[in-house]
Scaffold this active site. Structure first.
Site, PDB file in Angstrom:
ATOM      1  N   HIS A  62      28.297  71.126  47.997  1.00 46.49           N
ATOM      2  CA  HIS A  62      27.357  71.798  48.894  1.00 46.49           C
ATOM      3  C   HIS A  62      25.933  71.511  48.407  1.00 46.49           C
ATOM      4  CE1 HIS A  62      26.528  75.680  51.366  1.00 46.49           C
ATOM      5  NE2 HIS A  62      25.571  74.803  51.508  1.00 46.49           N
ATOM      6  N   TYR A  67      20.557  75.604  46.947  1.00 48.48           N
ATOM      7  CA  TYR A  67      21.414  75.593  45.773  1.00 48.48           C
ATOM      8  C   TYR A  67      20.875  74.551  44.788  1.00 48.48           C
ATOM      9  CZ  TYR A  67      24.762  78.469  48.368  1.00 48.48           C
ATOM     10  OH  TYR A  67      25.363  79.477  49.064  1.00 48.48           O
ATOM     11  N   ARG A 114      28.147  68.040  51.711  1.00 53.97           N
ATOM     12  CA  ARG A 114      27.489  68.750  52.810  1.00 53.97           C
ATOM     13  C   ARG A 114      25.994  68.780  52.538  1.00 53.97           C
ATOM     14  NH1 ARG A 114      25.712  74.188  54.050  1.00 53.97           N
ATOM     15  NH2 ARG A 114      25.634  74.359  56.294  1.00 53.97           N
TER      16      ARG A 114
END
Length: 155
Positions: A62, A67, A114
């Site tokens: 991700h 993040y 992603r």
């Protein structure tokens, strides 16, 4: 059914009628040292191994929503002056190192990535989004094909 509040007086958490103190960690966020990054990459590999052991078919990295790797990618968050900051190739370095590790551990056919190139969630933004997000996508694709032996449109 009566439910108890999650937080009570003096920072305690209620769970099934018992009180537990809330941990009070107040560490000031800091930039990772360059020497720490190989360990971070290894942790991604360990997580992938654990996922396979747990019965998952593959893993998805991700790289969005602020993040860790997204913070390395986007220039509004990445203020580094080492080989992981500045230019687009430098800012994509950690992403590509993690992808390499995941491919090494679980195989190219079991890794997904992603990204959200237009997301501004958590105030993420970049001054060169097209260059930033096309480069790692093409590089990751090429690397996965080198390892797996498949050929595709970027060759």
């Amino acid at each position: 059914m009566r439910t108890a509040p999650l937080t009570g007086p003096r920072g305690r958490v209620r769970a099934y009628g018992r009180r537990r103190p809330v941990p009070r960690r107040r560490e000031t966020p800091r930039a990772l040292e360059t020497e720490e990054l190989p360990g971070i990459v290894a942790q991604y590999g360990k997580a992938a191994r654990n996922a396979l052991r747990a019965g998952f078919d593959g893993v998805e990295l991700h790289v969005a929503n602020g993040y860790l790797i997204d913070e390395f990618l986007q220039d509004n968050a990445n203020q580094r002056a080492d080989r992981y900051g500045g230019s687009v190739p430098n800012r994509t370095r950690l992403l590509l190192e993690v992808i390499e590790e995941l491919i090494r551990v679980v195989g190219a056919d079991r890794v997904g990535v992603r990204i959200s190139p237009s997301s501004t969630f958590q105030d993420m933004a970049d001054s060169q989004p097209q260059e930033l997000f096309v480069r790692p996508a093409v590089a990751a694709y090429r690397r996965s094909r080198q390892i797996s032996g498949h050929r595709g449109p970027f060759e």
